[in-house]
Every structure is written in structure tokens, then in C-alpha cells.
Write a protein that holds these residues in place. Structure first.
Motif, mmCIF file in Angstrom:
data_model
loop_
_atom_site.group_PDB
_atom_site.id
_atom_site.type_symbol
_atom_site.label_atom_id
_atom_site.label_comp_id
_atom_site.label_asym_id
_atom_site.label_seq_id
_atom_site.Cartn_x
_atom_site.Cartn_y
_atom_site.Cartn_z
ATOM 1 N N ARG A 194 0.826 -1.214 0.000
ATOM 2 C CA ARG A 194 0.000 0.000 0.000
ATOM 3 C C ARG A 194 0.856 1.258 0.000
ATOM 4 N NH1 ARG A 194 -2.790 -2.933 4.460
ATOM 5 N NH2 ARG A 194 -4.440 -4.176 3.509
ATOM 6 N N MET A 195 2.057 1.165 0.551
ATOM 7 C CA MET A 195 2.937 2.324 0.637
ATOM 8 C C MET A 195 3.371 2.820 -0.742
ATOM 9 S SD MET A 195 5.268 0.851 3.786
ATOM 10 C CE MET A 195 6.519 2.109 3.664
ATOM 11 N N PHE A 196 3.355 1.920 -1.733
ATOM 12 C CA PHE A 196 3.874 2.275 -3.057
ATOM 13 C C PHE A 196 2.815 2.200 -4.149
ATOM 14 C CE2 PHE A 196 7.170 0.496 -0.369
ATOM 15 C CZ PHE A 196 8.074 1.552 -0.352
ATOM 16 N N ALA A 197 1.564 2.167 -3.734
ATOM 17 C CA ALA A 197 0.467 2.055 -4.706
ATOM 18 C C ALA A 197 0.449 3.230 -5.682
ATOM 19 C CB ALA A 197 -0.873 1.952 -3.969
ATOM 20 N N GLY A 198 0.954 4.382 -5.270
ATOM 21 C CA GLY A 198 0.925 5.557 -6.129
ATOM 22 C C GLY A 198 2.110 5.694 -7.063
ATOM 23 N N VAL A 199 3.063 4.752 -7.022
ATOM 24 C CA VAL A 199 4.234 4.801 -7.909
ATOM 25 C C VAL A 199 3.833 4.247 -9.269
ATOM 26 C CG1 VAL A 199 6.590 3.975 -8.278
ATOM 27 C CG2 VAL A 199 5.817 4.570 -5.959
ATOM 28 N N ASP A 200 3.992 5.036 -10.335
ATOM 29 C CA ASP A 200 3.500 4.652 -11.658
ATOM 30 C C ASP A 200 4.266 3.486 -12.273
ATOM 31 O OD1 ASP A 200 1.523 6.598 -11.598
ATOM 32 O OD2 ASP A 200 2.817 8.117 -12.489
ATOM 33 N N SER A 201 5.592 3.556 -12.245
ATOM 34 C CA SER A 201 6.407 2.515 -12.872
ATOM 35 C C SER A 201 6.350 1.230 -12.046
ATOM 36 C CB SER A 201 7.862 2.985 -12.987
ATOM 37 O OG SER A 201 8.734 1.889 -13.237
ATOM 38 N N ALA A 202 6.011 0.113 -12.699
ATOM 39 C CA ALA A 202 5.934 -1.173 -12.004
ATOM 40 C C ALA A 202 7.294 -1.583 -11.455
ATOM 41 C CB ALA A 202 5.394 -2.252 -12.948
ATOM 42 N N LEU A 203 8.357 -1.315 -12.217
ATOM 43 C CA LEU A 203 9.695 -1.696 -11.771
ATOM 44 C C LEU A 203 10.110 -0.851 -10.564
ATOM 45 C CD1 LEU A 203 11.782 -3.793 -12.587
ATOM 46 C CD2 LEU A 203 12.846 -2.096 -14.079
ATOM 47 N N ASP A 204 9.771 0.433 -10.600
ATOM 48 C CA ASP A 204 10.057 1.296 -9.446
ATOM 49 C C ASP A 204 9.225 0.867 -8.236
ATOM 50 O OD1 ASP A 204 11.850 2.758 -10.912
ATOM 51 O OD2 ASP A 204 10.514 4.464 -11.250
ATOM 52 N N ARG A 205 7.974 0.500 -8.489
ATOM 53 C CA ARG A 205 7.105 0.062 -7.397
ATOM 54 C C ARG A 205 7.677 -1.195 -6.739
ATOM 55 N NH1 ARG A 205 2.925 0.639 -10.187
ATOM 56 N NH2 ARG A 205 2.283 -1.509 -10.647
ATOM 57 N N LEU A 206 8.186 -2.104 -7.562
ATOM 58 C CA LEU A 206 8.800 -3.323 -7.039
ATOM 59 C C LEU A 206 10.052 -2.993 -6.231
ATOM 60 C CD1 LEU A 206 8.865 -6.405 -6.875
ATOM 61 C CD2 LEU A 206 10.138 -6.422 -9.036
ATOM 62 N N GLU A 207 10.853 -2.051 -6.715
ATOM 63 C CA GLU A 207 12.043 -1.640 -5.969
ATOM 64 C C GLU A 207 11.649 -1.110 -4.596
ATOM 65 O OE1 GLU A 207 15.655 1.667 -5.945
ATOM 66 O OE2 GLU A 207 14.850 0.986 -7.877
ATOM 67 N N GLY A 208 10.621 -0.278 -4.561
ATOM 68 C CA GLY A 208 10.176 0.263 -3.285
ATOM 69 C C GLY A 208 9.762 -0.831 -2.318
ATOM 70 N N MET A 209 9.031 -1.833 -2.810
ATOM 71 C CA MET A 209 8.588 -2.920 -1.944
ATOM 72 C C MET A 209 9.766 -3.741 -1.439
ATOM 73 S SD MET A 209 4.944 -4.316 -3.481
ATOM 74 C CE MET A 209 5.410 -4.468 -5.210
ATOM 75 N N ILE A 210 10.748 -3.967 -2.301
ATOM 76 C CA ILE A 210 11.923 -4.737 -1.887
ATOM 77 C C ILE A 210 12.710 -3.981 -0.830
ATOM 78 C CG2 ILE A 210 14.183 -5.571 -2.646
ATOM 79 C CD1 ILE A 210 12.856 -6.346 -5.303
ATOM 80 N N ARG A 211 12.969 -2.705 -1.082
ATOM 81 C CA ARG A 211 13.707 -1.909 -0.096
ATOM 82 C C ARG A 211 12.964 -1.861 1.245
ATOM 83 N NH1 ARG A 211 18.034 0.905 -1.719
ATOM 84 N NH2 ARG A 211 18.411 1.113 -3.961
ATOM 85 N N ALA A 212 11.677 -1.596 1.186
ATOM 86 C CA ALA A 212 10.884 -1.508 2.414
ATOM 87 C C ALA A 212 10.874 -2.834 3.165
ATOM 88 C CB ALA A 212 9.462 -1.067 2.085
ATOM 89 N N SER A 213 10.792 -3.946 2.437
ATOM 90 C CA SER A 213 10.785 -5.267 3.079
ATOM 91 C C SER A 213 12.103 -5.537 3.796
ATOM 92 C CB SER A 213 10.527 -6.360 2.035
ATOM 93 O OG SER A 213 9.249 -6.223 1.466
ATOM 94 N N ILE A 214 13.205 -5.180 3.163
ATOM 95 C CA ILE A 214 14.520 -5.384 3.779
ATOM 96 C C ILE A 214 14.677 -4.499 5.007
ATOM 97 C CG2 ILE A 214 17.002 -5.050 3.437
ATOM 98 C CD1 ILE A 214 16.488 -5.867 0.467
ATOM 99 N N TYR A 215 14.315 -3.228 4.875
ATOM 100 C CA TYR A 215 14.481 -2.303 5.993
ATOM 101 C C TYR A 215 13.526 -2.635 7.141
ATOM 102 C CZ TYR A 215 17.144 0.485 2.611
ATOM 103 O OH TYR A 215 18.063 0.915 1.686
ATOM 104 N N LEU A 216 12.333 -3.054 6.809
ATOM 105 C CA LEU A 216 11.374 -3.435 7.840
ATOM 106 C C LEU A 216 11.878 -4.651 8.609
ATOM 107 C CD1 LEU A 216 8.557 -2.948 9.093
ATOM 108 C CD2 LEU A 216 7.658 -4.567 7.415
#
Length: 229
Positions: free
Chosen positions: A107-129
Motif C-alpha cells: 500500500r505504501m507504493f500504490a501511487g508509484v506509476d512505474s511497475a519496476l520502481d514500485r517493485l524496488e520500493g517494496m523490496i527496499r521496504a521489506s529489507i528495511y522493515l
């Protein structure tokens, strides 16, 4: 949130610390927790869960008893029962924290248009979390087998939810990466699970959360960004 950020920025954008966790548990399980004075309740929850993680690592959660937990925390058996009914509920509460945190990430990255960028955000957030909540993630990964059958199913569904979201994101990347999206999503999850499961290895090598996140993102983008079906 933006797709590119470091660990420090993640902590600033997503303030998450022990106080948040104990407050979340106290509110989430308010009907079960008999202690109504908030300050001592929060302090004792911190003692109970930190001791649980220590004992789970030392003797194993299956072998751990509530009497062990009482000795480790300095809280009487009667006092413990003011917070938990038994080990099953303790494990359930740990799984609930991890499930709540992980299902919030997409949900944190639902507003990111690029799918690849959205995936990067989820990966980074998962690692940091998982860096912030490492004992919690490690417990669910290693000790979910001791959960009650219903709770084990909930834990599985939680991981499958994240995998499904990642797979759907991969399918939106253009050009479409080669390979089955569900399998690629499973590979992505395995990459960042390694961070909290084998943290000792990266700590010994002096690998920071940012080092690991940057490397993982480069690896994933290197394939998914250039591999067309």
C-alpha cells in the motif's frame, strides 16, 4: 512513498520502534490483556517479547515454558497470565505484528506509476522493515511450525499475499520479463528473506542494510528490467 530511499529515510518516513509495537499489541489485544494501566502494560509487553526471542534462540520456542519466561522476565506466572493465555497466544501475537507490517508495504507504493520502481520500493521496504523487526521476522520464519494449525494457515496466507502482489507487479513491467511471474516473485521474496534469516553472515562481512538493499535491487532490476518474454 518514493521508490528510491535509504534505511535512514525509511525510518524517518515510517517511524517504527518498540514503543509503536507494544502500543499496537496492547490496543489489538485489549480485550484479552487484563492489565489496564498503560505504562506498566507497555513495559511488561516489551519484557515478555524480548525474553521470548532470547529463549526461542537459546532453547527453542517448542521447549520454552511459561515458567522459563517468568524467570527470564521477573514477572510472576499470575502476572504473565494477565497478558497471554499461553504460548499459542504469544506466537499468534508475534505473527500478527509481522503480518500487519508486511501487508502494509504494498500500500505504501500504490501511487508509484512505474511497475519496476514500485517493485524496488517494496523490496527496499521489506529489507528495511525486517532489519527493524528482525527478531519478529526470524521467529515467524523459524518457529511458525509451532503455531496452532489455524494460525499456521494465516501465516502462510500472509506470505502468499505479498508474493501475489509482487507477481502482479512483475506482470505489469514492460516489456514483460521472461519467466513465470509467480516463480519470479518467490525468488524475490527468498532474496530479502536471506537478510533476516542469515543476518549473522552479513554482519560478519560488515554489510549494511543499504548495501544489501542496493545489491538486491540491482540484481532484480538487472533481470526484470532487461529480460523480455
Amino acid at each position: 512513498m518514493p521508490a528510491q530511499f535509504d534505511f535512514q529515510r525509511f525510518q524517518q518516513m515510517t517511524p517504527l520502534d518498540g514503543a509503536n509495537i507494544w502500543a499496537y499489541l496492547l490496543d489489538r489485544y485489549a480485550e484479552r490483556i487484563g492489565v489496564k494501566r498503560r505504562k506498566p502494560a507497555l513495559e511488561n509487553l516489551e519484557k515478555i517479547f524480548n525474553a521470548t526471542f532470547r529463549l526461542a534462540n537459546d532453547v527453542g520456542f517448542r521447549a520454552m515454558t511459561l515458567r522459563d519466561l517468568s524467570r527470564e522476565t521477573g514477572i510472576s506466572m499470575g502476572g504473565l497470565y494477565g497478558y497471554i493465555d499461553g504460548k499459542d497466544q504469544l506466537a499468534e501475537m508475534i505473527e500478527q505484528v509481522v503480518r500487519h507490517a508486511t501487508t502494509e508495504i504494498p500500500r505504501m507504493f500504490a501511487g508509484v506509476d512505474s511497475a519496476l520502481d514500485r517493485l524496488e520500493g517494496m523490496i527496499r521496504a521489506s529489507i528495511y522493515l525486517s532489519e527493524i523487526l528482525q527478531p519478529w521476522f526470524y521467529f515467524v520464519y523459524m518457529d511458525s511450525r509451532v503455531l496452532a494449525a489455524e494460525q499456521r494457515q494465516v501465516a502462510k496466507e500472509s506470505e502468499l499475499y505479498v508474493q501475489t502482489v509482487v507477481a502482479a507487479t512483475i506482470e505489469q513491467i514492460a516489456p514483460r520479463p521472461a519467466g513465470d511471474a509467480t516463480l519470479l516473485a518467490a525468488h524475490c521474496l527468498a532474496l530479502f528473506q536471506d537478510w533476516y534469516v542469515k543476518r549473522w553472515k552479513y554482519r560478519a562481512a560488515k554489510i549494511s542494510p543499504d548495501d544489501f538493499a542496493d545489491s538486491t535491487v540491482r540484481f532484480v532490476r538487472g533481470y526484470l528490467g532487461h529480460s523480455a518474454a
